[in-house]
Scaffold this motif. Structure first.
Motif, PDB file in Angstrom:
ATOM      1  N   ALA A 161       0.814  -0.807  -0.089  1.00 16.53           N
ATOM      2  CA  ALA A 161       0.014  -0.618   0.066  1.00 16.53           C
ATOM      3  C   ALA A 161       1.005   1.235  -0.214  1.00 16.53           C
ATOM      4  CB  ALA A 161      -1.291   0.053   0.617  1.00 16.53           C
ATOM      5  N   GLU A 162       0.310   2.641  -1.187  1.00 17.47           N
ATOM      6  CA  GLU A 162       1.479   3.556  -0.411  1.00 17.47           C
ATOM      7  C   GLU A 162       0.566   4.218  -0.577  1.00 17.47           C
ATOM      8  OE1 GLU A 162       3.216   6.223  -3.987  1.00 17.47           O
ATOM      9  OE2 GLU A 162       3.259   4.470  -4.596  1.00 17.47           O
ATOM     10  N   ARG A 163       0.340   5.429   0.347  1.00 16.45           N
ATOM     11  CA  ARG A 163       0.159   6.749   0.789  1.00 16.45           C
ATOM     12  C   ARG A 163       1.182   8.179   0.388  1.00 16.45           C
ATOM     13  NH1 ARG A 163      -0.862   7.557   7.215  1.00 16.45           N
ATOM     14  NH2 ARG A 163       1.157   8.538   6.874  1.00 16.45           N
ATOM     15  N   ARG A 164      -0.205   9.229  -0.073  1.00 15.10           N
ATOM     16  CA  ARG A 164       1.003  10.403  -0.358  1.00 15.10           C
ATOM     17  C   ARG A 164       0.192  11.499   0.379  1.00 15.10           C
ATOM     18  NH1 ARG A 164       2.605   9.780  -6.865  1.00 15.10           N
ATOM     19  NH2 ARG A 164       3.230   8.148  -7.520  1.00 15.10           N
ATOM     20  N   MET A 165       1.211  12.091   0.735  1.00 13.07           N
ATOM     21  CA  MET A 165       0.620  13.434   1.359  1.00 13.07           C
ATOM     22  C   MET A 165       1.032  14.689   1.070  1.00 13.07           C
ATOM     23  SD  MET A 165       1.402  12.227   5.042  1.00 13.07           S
ATOM     24  CE  MET A 165       0.259  13.653   6.459  1.00 13.07           C
ATOM     25  N   LEU A 166       0.412  15.617   0.678  1.00 10.39           N
ATOM     26  CA  LEU A 166      -0.155  16.970  -0.133  1.00 10.39           C
ATOM     27  C   LEU A 166       0.446  17.777   0.913  1.00 10.39           C
ATOM     28  CD1 LEU A 166      -1.842  16.562  -3.411  1.00 10.39           C
ATOM     29  CD2 LEU A 166       0.190  16.271  -3.453  1.00 10.39           C
ATOM     30  N   PRO A 167       1.377  18.928   1.255  1.00  7.75           N
ATOM     31  CA  PRO A 167       1.650  19.080   1.908  1.00  7.75           C
ATOM     32  C   PRO A 167       0.218  20.878   1.635  1.00  7.75           C
ATOM     33  CG  PRO A 167       3.467  19.828  -0.092  1.00  7.75           C
ATOM     34  CD  PRO A 167       2.523  19.027  -0.077  1.00  7.75           C
ATOM     35  N   VAL A 168      -0.106  21.228   2.679  1.00  8.23           N
ATOM     36  CA  VAL A 168      -1.278  21.629   3.089  1.00  8.23           C
ATOM     37  C   VAL A 168      -1.268  23.807   3.777  1.00  8.23           C
ATOM     38  CG1 VAL A 168      -3.665  22.298   3.834  1.00  8.23           C
ATOM     39  CG2 VAL A 168      -3.069  20.262   2.764  1.00  8.23           C
ATOM     40  N   ILE A 169      -1.573  24.753   2.380  1.00 10.70           N
ATOM     41  CA  ILE A 169      -0.064  25.703   2.574  1.00 10.70           C
ATOM     42  C   ILE A 169      -2.176  26.741   3.197  1.00 10.70           C
ATOM     43  CG2 ILE A 169       0.330  28.352   2.451  1.00 10.70           C
ATOM     44  CD1 ILE A 169       2.424  26.050   0.984  1.00 10.70           C
ATOM     45  N   LEU A 170      -2.317  27.048   4.288  1.00  7.72           N
ATOM     46  CA  LEU A 170      -3.594  28.099   4.942  1.00  7.72           C
ATOM     47  C   LEU A 170      -3.490  29.164   4.182  1.00  7.72           C
ATOM     48  CD1 LEU A 170      -5.777  28.233   6.625  1.00  7.72           C
ATOM     49  CD2 LEU A 170      -4.504  29.241   8.105  1.00  7.72           C
ATOM     50  N   SER A 171      -4.695  29.614   3.505  1.00  8.42           N
ATOM     51  CA  SER A 171      -5.019  30.626   2.219  1.00  8.42           C
ATOM     52  C   SER A 171      -5.881  30.951   2.642  1.00  8.42           C
ATOM     53  CB  SER A 171      -4.254  30.606   1.561  1.00  8.42           C
ATOM     54  OG  SER A 171      -5.034  29.985   0.862  1.00  8.42           O
ATOM     55  N   TRP A 172      -6.236  31.710   2.292  1.00 15.94           N
ATOM     56  CA  TRP A 172      -7.745  32.628   2.491  1.00 15.94           C
ATOM     57  C   TRP A 172      -8.299  33.375   1.348  1.00 15.94           C
ATOM     58  CZ3 TRP A 172      -4.648  33.846   6.098  1.00 15.94           C
ATOM     59  CH2 TRP A 172      -4.337  34.986   6.326  1.00 15.94           C
ATOM     60  N   ALA A 173      -9.264  34.014   0.785  1.00 16.02           N
ATOM     61  CA  ALA A 173      -9.450  35.253  -0.413  1.00 16.02           C
ATOM     62  C   ALA A 173     -10.387  36.371   0.613  1.00 16.02           C
ATOM     63  CB  ALA A 173     -10.492  35.367  -0.779  1.00 16.02           C
ATOM     64  N   VAL A 174      -9.864  37.901   0.450  1.00 10.74           N
ATOM     65  CA  VAL A 174     -10.406  38.461   0.804  1.00 10.74           C
ATOM     66  C   VAL A 174     -10.854  39.985  -0.165  1.00 10.74           C
ATOM     67  CG1 VAL A 174     -10.245  38.738   2.918  1.00 10.74           C
ATOM     68  CG2 VAL A 174      -8.693  39.802   1.430  1.00 10.74           C
ATOM     69  N   THR A 175     -12.444  40.766  -0.577  1.00  8.53           N
ATOM     70  CA  THR A 175     -12.168  41.554  -1.523  1.00  8.53           C
ATOM     71  C   THR A 175     -10.993  42.732  -1.057  1.00  8.53           C
ATOM     72  OG1 THR A 175     -14.310  42.599  -0.186  1.00  8.53           O
ATOM     73  CG2 THR A 175     -15.016  41.395  -1.148  1.00  8.53           C
ATOM     74  N   ALA A 176     -11.464  43.756  -1.467  1.00  2.79           N
ATOM     75  CA  ALA A 176     -10.668  45.043  -1.467  1.00  2.79           C
ATOM     76  C   ALA A 176     -11.404  45.909  -0.535  1.00  2.79           C
ATOM     77  CB  ALA A 176     -10.233  45.573  -2.579  1.00  2.79           C
ATOM     78  N   HIS A 177     -12.662  45.644  -0.546  1.00  2.00           N
ATOM     79  CA  HIS A 177     -13.123  46.835   0.818  1.00  2.00           C
ATOM     80  C   HIS A 177     -12.783  46.121   1.964  1.00  2.00           C
ATOM     81  CE1 HIS A 177     -15.325  47.426  -2.896  1.00  2.00           C
ATOM     82  NE2 HIS A 177     -15.209  49.199  -2.428  1.00  2.00           N
ATOM     83  N   LYS A 178     -12.866  44.836   1.805  1.00  2.00           N
ATOM     84  CA  LYS A 178     -12.257  44.410   3.190  1.00  2.00           C
ATOM     85  C   LYS A 178     -10.891  44.157   3.911  1.00  2.00           C
ATOM     86  CE  LYS A 178     -13.860  41.501   6.726  1.00  2.00           C
ATOM     87  NZ  LYS A 178     -14.630  41.442   7.892  1.00  2.00           N
ATOM     88  N   LEU A 179     -10.334  44.410   3.169  1.00  2.00           N
ATOM     89  CA  LEU A 179      -9.053  44.359   3.511  1.00  2.00           C
ATOM     90  C   LEU A 179      -8.354  45.932   4.007  1.00  2.00           C
ATOM     91  CD1 LEU A 179      -6.605  42.769   2.622  1.00  2.00           C
ATOM     92  CD2 LEU A 179      -6.168  43.625   0.939  1.00  2.00           C
ATOM     93  N   GLN A 180      -9.196  46.573   3.784  1.00  2.00           N
ATOM     94  CA  GLN A 180      -8.505  48.253   4.102  1.00  2.00           C
ATOM     95  C   GLN A 180      -8.365  48.237   5.475  1.00  2.00           C
ATOM     96  OE1 GLN A 180     -12.069  50.454   3.228  1.00  2.00           O
ATOM     97  NE2 GLN A 180     -10.414  51.822   1.776  1.00  2.00           N
ATOM     98  N   GLY A 181      -7.578  48.576   5.930  1.00  2.00           N
ATOM     99  CA  GLY A 181      -6.197  48.986   7.183  1.00  2.00           C
ATOM    100  C   GLY A 181      -5.660  47.565   7.424  1.00  2.00           C
TER     101      GLY A 181
END
Length: 95
Positions: free
Chosen positions: A7-27
């Motif tokens: 049996a073979e198991r492969r794991m992929l690295p996961v990088i936490l990320s998120w999306a925001v709008t330009a309005h939400k990014l202010q400040g």
């Protein structure tokens, strides 16, 4: 002893990320950002807000750059130029 195969198991690295709008990014300030500056850019100043939130150019990636959406009737935005000069690693070429 019986063998059931291997049996073979492969794991992929996961990088936490998120999306925001330009309005939400202010400040906010971020280390890395992928910024969309394409034809669907709609609000005045939206590009300035998103570009000025990244700490350095090394952390910035621009997707679908549509220059016609960045230029208005005025030839330049003095506040945007000053912000770009303030950021380390930027070079302004004045024409």
């Amino acid at each position: 002893m019986r063998s059931y195969g291997t049996a073979e198991r492969r794991m992929l690295p996961v990088i936490l990320s998120w999306a925001v709008t330009a309005h939400k990014l202010q400040g906010s300030t971020v280390d890395h950002a992928v910024v969309y500056l394409g034809p669907r850019l709609f609000a005045k100043g939206q590009a300035y807000v998103t570009l000025s939130r990244v700490k350095s150019l090394q952390g910035l990636r621009i997707e679908q750059l549509d220059c016609s959406k960045l230029m208005g009737r005025t030839p330049c935005n003095i506040d945007a130029l000053e912000e770009m000069e303030r950021m380390p690693g930027t070079e302004i070429i004045k024409i």
